[in-house]
Design an enzyme around this catalytic site. Structure first.
Site, PDB file in Angstrom:
ATOM      1  N   LYS A  15       8.508  12.093  16.490  1.00 60.44           N
ATOM      2  CA  LYS A  15       7.111  12.529  16.603  1.00 60.44           C
ATOM      3  C   LYS A  15       6.728  12.641  18.076  1.00 60.44           C
ATOM      4  CE  LYS A  15       2.403  11.013  15.674  1.00 60.44           C
ATOM      5  NZ  LYS A  15       1.541   9.948  15.152  1.00 60.44           N
ATOM      6  N   ILE A  35       0.830  -1.214   0.000  1.00 60.79           N
ATOM      7  CA  ILE A  35       0.000   0.000   0.000  1.00 60.79           C
ATOM      8  C   ILE A  35       0.867   1.268   0.000  1.00 60.79           C
ATOM      9  CG2 ILE A  35      -0.322   0.115   2.514  1.00 60.79           C
ATOM     10  CD1 ILE A  35      -3.385   0.737   1.519  1.00 60.79           C
ATOM     11  N   ILE A  86      -0.231   0.649  12.547  1.00 65.66           N
ATOM     12  CA  ILE A  86       1.032  -0.050  12.838  1.00 65.66           C
ATOM     13  C   ILE A  86       1.010  -0.546  14.287  1.00 65.66           C
ATOM     14  CG2 ILE A  86       3.539   0.292  13.060  1.00 65.66           C
ATOM     15  CD1 ILE A  86       3.335   2.036  10.488  1.00 65.66           C
ATOM     16  N   VAL A 111       1.795   3.465   2.149  1.00 64.62           N
ATOM     17  CA  VAL A 111       1.622   4.567   3.096  1.00 64.62           C
ATOM     18  C   VAL A 111       1.747   3.971   4.508  1.00 64.62           C
ATOM     19  CG1 VAL A 111       0.274   6.261   1.794  1.00 64.62           C
ATOM     20  CG2 VAL A 111      -0.857   4.253   2.747  1.00 64.62           C
ATOM     21  N   LEU A 117      -3.704  -4.909   7.422  1.00 68.02           N
ATOM     22  CA  LEU A 117      -4.939  -4.510   6.745  1.00 68.02           C
ATOM     23  C   LEU A 117      -5.858  -5.701   6.482  1.00 68.02           C
ATOM     24  CD1 LEU A 117      -3.322  -1.981   4.221  1.00 68.02           C
ATOM     25  CD2 LEU A 117      -4.498  -1.457   6.368  1.00 68.02           C
TER      26      LEU A 117
HETATM   27  C1  LIG Z   1      -4.292   6.405   3.418  1.00 70.42           C
HETATM   28  C2  LIG Z   1      -3.627   5.585   4.462  1.00 70.42           C
HETATM   29  C3  LIG Z   1      -2.726   6.180   5.352  1.00 70.42           C
HETATM   30  C4  LIG Z   1      -2.124   5.427   6.357  1.00 70.42           C
HETATM   31  N1  LIG Z   1      -1.321   6.024   7.279  1.00 70.42           N
HETATM   32  C5  LIG Z   1      -0.879   5.313   8.346  1.00 70.42           C
HETATM   33  C6  LIG Z   1      -0.103   5.907   9.366  1.00 70.42           C
HETATM   34  O1  LIG Z   1       0.262   7.080   9.304  1.00 70.42           O
HETATM   35  N2  LIG Z   1       0.270   5.153  10.417  1.00 70.42           N
HETATM   36  C7  LIG Z   1      -0.080   3.841  10.520  1.00 70.42           C
HETATM   37  O2  LIG Z   1       0.228   3.209  11.531  1.00 70.42           O
HETATM   38  N3  LIG Z   1      -0.751   3.238   9.533  1.00 70.42           N
HETATM   39  C8  LIG Z   1      -1.174   3.929   8.464  1.00 70.42           C
HETATM   40  N4  LIG Z   1      -1.865   3.312   7.482  1.00 70.42           N
HETATM   41  C9  LIG Z   1      -2.019   1.869   7.510  1.00 70.42           C
HETATM   42  C10 LIG Z   1      -0.735   1.203   7.030  1.00 70.42           C
HETATM   43  O3  LIG Z   1      -0.414   1.674   5.728  1.00 70.42           O
HETATM   44  C11 LIG Z   1      -0.883  -0.304   7.000  1.00 70.42           C
HETATM   45  O4  LIG Z   1      -1.403  -0.742   8.222  1.00 70.42           O
HETATM   46  C12 LIG Z   1       0.452  -0.966   6.791  1.00 70.42           C
HETATM   47  O5  LIG Z   1       1.104  -0.459   5.670  1.00 70.42           O
HETATM   48  C13 LIG Z   1       0.308  -2.459   6.663  1.00 70.42           C
HETATM   49  O6  LIG Z   1      -0.181  -2.827   5.414  1.00 70.42           O
HETATM   50  P1  LIG Z   1      -0.184  -4.371   5.082  1.00 70.42           P
HETATM   51  O7  LIG Z   1       1.203  -4.888   5.178  1.00 70.42           O
HETATM   52  O8  LIG Z   1      -1.229  -5.023   5.904  1.00 70.42           O
HETATM   53  O9  LIG Z   1      -0.697  -4.402   3.574  1.00 70.42           O
HETATM   54  P2  LIG Z   1       0.052  -4.054   2.187  1.00 70.42           P
HETATM   55  O10 LIG Z   1       1.071  -3.015   2.325  1.00 70.42           O
HETATM   56  O11 LIG Z   1      -1.053  -3.818   1.204  1.00 70.42           O
HETATM   57  O12 LIG Z   1       0.812  -5.396   1.794  1.00 70.42           O
HETATM   58  C14 LIG Z   1       0.127  -6.508   1.262  1.00 70.42           C
HETATM   59  C15 LIG Z   1       1.136  -7.521   0.783  1.00 70.42           C
HETATM   60  O13 LIG Z   1       0.429  -8.680   0.346  1.00 70.42           O
HETATM   61  C16 LIG Z   1       0.940  -9.088  -0.905  1.00 70.42           C
HETATM   62  N5  LIG Z   1      -0.112  -9.768  -1.658  1.00 70.42           N
HETATM   63  C17 LIG Z   1      -1.410  -9.410  -1.787  1.00 70.42           C
HETATM   64  N6  LIG Z   1      -2.043 -10.294  -2.595  1.00 70.42           N
HETATM   65  C18 LIG Z   1      -1.112 -11.215  -2.972  1.00 70.42           C
HETATM   66  C19 LIG Z   1      -1.135 -12.367  -3.802  1.00 70.42           C
HETATM   67  N7  LIG Z   1      -2.249 -12.753  -4.441  1.00 70.42           N
HETATM   68  N8  LIG Z   1      -0.001 -13.066  -3.949  1.00 70.42           N
HETATM   69  C20 LIG Z   1       1.153 -12.707  -3.332  1.00 70.42           C
HETATM   70  N9  LIG Z   1       1.237 -11.617  -2.528  1.00 70.42           N
HETATM   71  C21 LIG Z   1       0.112 -10.889  -2.368  1.00 70.42           C
HETATM   72  C22 LIG Z   1       1.397  -7.797  -1.566  1.00 70.42           C
HETATM   73  O14 LIG Z   1       2.364  -8.081  -2.562  1.00 70.42           O
HETATM   74  C23 LIG Z   1       1.999  -7.068  -0.387  1.00 70.42           C
HETATM   75  O15 LIG Z   1       3.329  -7.497  -0.198  1.00 70.42           O
HETATM   76  C24 LIG Z   1      -2.424   4.039   6.440  1.00 70.42           C
HETATM   77  C25 LIG Z   1      -3.268   3.442   5.509  1.00 70.42           C
HETATM   78  C26 LIG Z   1      -3.887   4.202   4.538  1.00 70.42           C
HETATM   79  C27 LIG Z   1      -4.819   3.531   3.566  1.00 70.42           C
END
Ligand SMILES: Cc1cc2nc3c(=O)[nH]c(=O)nc-3n(C[C@H](O)[C@H](O)[C@H](O)COP(=O)(O)OP(=O)(O)OC[C@H]3O[C@@H](n4cnc5c(N)ncnc54)[C@H](O)[C@@H]3O)c2cc1C
Length: 510
Positions: free
Chosen positions: A86, A53, A355, A55, A342
């Protein structure tokens, strides 16, 4: 951690290599690195075609405990992630247009006669003319207003250690940093696109994930960090999603980096807008910006224009659009699948809680680490604690929207009228009537944070803790004056945030 019994987990598969995936991999790799030949394999699968994502750059103070558990060098960590410090969040135009307040990390000073200092402040406010704002007794707030930073000193309690802090960092660099850490300790990374999930016929546990190129990756425990796709927890395990968008109506964001602005502020800024709010996160190599909004109240193009108009430096890219639904999985742990990040739920980033929820999810997974049977009692306890934390965090974020005098746009009129959960209604009424705060969850926001927010949004309690009337008023006034002076002097003697970074944690040019 021992990995020796017959039913021990032999292989952990982490699906996804974003912040959540690597934040899960790092402590697991660290703990099992000592377990000898019987240690479980840790495999992380991610797809560069899908990406992350990208961010998630502002955090809360407990991230320091997470880093410390991993044994990370704080200075190296800030340098490698282009980070900054921060002390809290400055809120602008929340509650009413022109209103400003600060949610600082830490408290409002030591207890006086066993009661919260700000209860004594409430009392004095009724009798003392021109009593300064309660924010003057928050060390973090005073430092932030003066743009100062240095870490808290050790030793006896004093103004120099009466605050806490967290970090801002580049999300991509943070994931890369943890990736090297986890891989140095034995975690393996596989690139590939997961196209199918194989379930065991006898009990419905996940047996393996299958990749587009035909590879099959089996495992005993699957950690779903696949982001909003929720491949395993939502897909294979069909855990329903509880949608909270009626309470937190923002469902979109536009994000854009802009040039670094000097001086670097030691805080995040959140400015309320007509259909949402805008964040500003200062990093060493750039400023992170985003506009979080509800697309029912503003078009995506207008939202992007609002974002660009609100920047204080030149945009380095065009805005990138993101869509989300606020809420959480009813069960984040089902059978041998545990969702982190997420995939397990999302609360908008107003208080940088995602986080934190990842860290706490990983911590609880380690605390309730299963064997291959994955007894459902462990999942039940994990799910109970996560539900409590998600719900109390949801209430804290929803309070920003609910407690508003703004009626200048559809969003604010909606928020003023929207129904709220009983827990949040109780919190508001308890504070209004008595000046007391309910701690809804020990792992989430504590009294000083609720007070910052309730007071910052303009709610003034009708009463205060009657115990504080027993303290001599003249002595109290003196105590407050001394403390305030100590805070001001200590902050004035601290380096600027920029200076501190330049001297101790300067990153290489990006
Ligand atoms: C607008 C916005 C602002 C944010 N700001 C903050 C902040 O300031 N502070 C904070 O704590 N959090 C913030 N967050 C939340 C934060 O970005 C997420 O909690 C954090 O990045 C974790 O994301 P993730 O690893 O769960 O998902 P993602 O980063 O989406 O990673 C998903 C992973 O799964 C893999 N994947 C998905 N499908 C498949 C598939 N079919 N096959 C193989 N791999 C796959 C992808 O390749 C990727 O590696 C924000 C979120 C948003 C939307």
């Amino acid at each position: 951690m021992s990995a020796s019994s017959d039913s021990s987990i032999r292989k952990i598969v982490i699906v996804g290599g974003g912040t959540a995936g690597w934040m899960a991999a790092a402590p697991l790799a660290q703990r099992f690195a000592q377990a000898g030949p019987a240690r479980p394999e840790i495999v992380l699968v991610e797809s560069p075609d899908i990406g992350t994502i990208g961010v998630g750059e502002a955090t809360l103070p407990p991230i320091r405990a997470y880093n410390a558990t991993l044994g990370l060098d704080g200075a190296d960590f800030v340098r490698k992630t282009q980070g900054s410090f921060k002390l809290g969040i400055e809120f602008r135009d929340w509650g009413s247009v022109g209103n400003r307040f600060f949610h600082g990390f830490g408290d409002f000073g030591p207890p006086i006669d066993g009661r919260s200092p700000w209860q004594h402040w409430l009392r004095l406010q009724r009798t003392v003319d021109n009593l300064p704002s309660y924010e003057d007794w928050s060390m973090a707030t005073v430092m932030a207003h003066r743009n100062r930073f240095t870490p808290p000193e050790g030793g006896a309690p004093s103004a120099a250690n009466a605050f806490s802090f967290a970090y801002h960092f580049d999300a991509g660099l943070y994931a890369a940093y943890l990736r090297s850490y986890a891989m140095e300790r034995g975690a393996q990374r596989i690139e590939g696109l997961i196209v199918d999930v194989e379930l065991r016929p006898e009990d419905g546990f996940v047996a393996a994930v299958k990749l587009a190129d035909g590879r099959r990756i089996d495992g005993d425990l699957f950690i779903d960090c696949s982001g909003f796709r929720a491949l395993l927890i939502g897909g294979a395990m069909q855990s329903p999603y509880e949608d909270w968008s009626a309470l937190l109506p923002c469902n979109s964001a536009q994000a854009v980096p802009s040039e670094r602005v000097a001086p670097l502020t030691p805080y995040t800024t959140s400015t309320a807008k007509s259909a949402g709010w805008q964040w500003r996160i200062p990093l060493q190599h750039r400023t992170g910006n985003g506009h979080v909004y509800c697309n029912g109240f503003i078009s995506d193009d207008e939202a992007a224009a609002t974002l660009l108009a609100g920047l204080d430096s030149k945009a380095l890219d065009t805005p990138r659009q993101l869509r989300f639904t606020t809420g959480r999985r009813k069960q984040g742990w089902v059978k041998n699948v545990v969702a982190i990040g997420l995939a397990g739920g999302f609360l908008e980033p107003l208080e940088s809680t995602s986080i934190q929820l990842i860290m706490d999810g990983v911590g609880r997974l380690i605390q309730f680490f299963p064997d291959r049977r994955c007894k459902p009692h462990l999942a039940a306890e994990f799910n109970r604690l996560m539900a409590q934390q998600y719900e109390s965090t949801r209430d804290f974020i929803a309070l920003h929207y609910k407690l508003t005098d703004r009626r200048d746009s559809e969003l604010w009129r909606y928020c003023a009228d929207m129904p709220i959960p009983d827990t949040l209604a109780h919190q508001i009424e308890l504070f209004r009537a008595t000046g007391r705060v309910a701690i809804l969850d020990r792992d989430s926001f504590q009294e000083p944070s609720w007070v910052s927010l309730l007071m910052g949004l303009g709610l003034r309690p009708e009463a205060y803790d009657p115990f504080v009337d027993h303290v001599d008023e003249a002595a109290l006034v003196q105590h407050f004056a001394r403390l305030r002076q100590a805070i001001q002097q200590t902050a004035a003697g601290m380096p600027d945030h920029d200076q501190y970074i330049a001297r101790h944690v300067k990153a290489a040019p990006a």
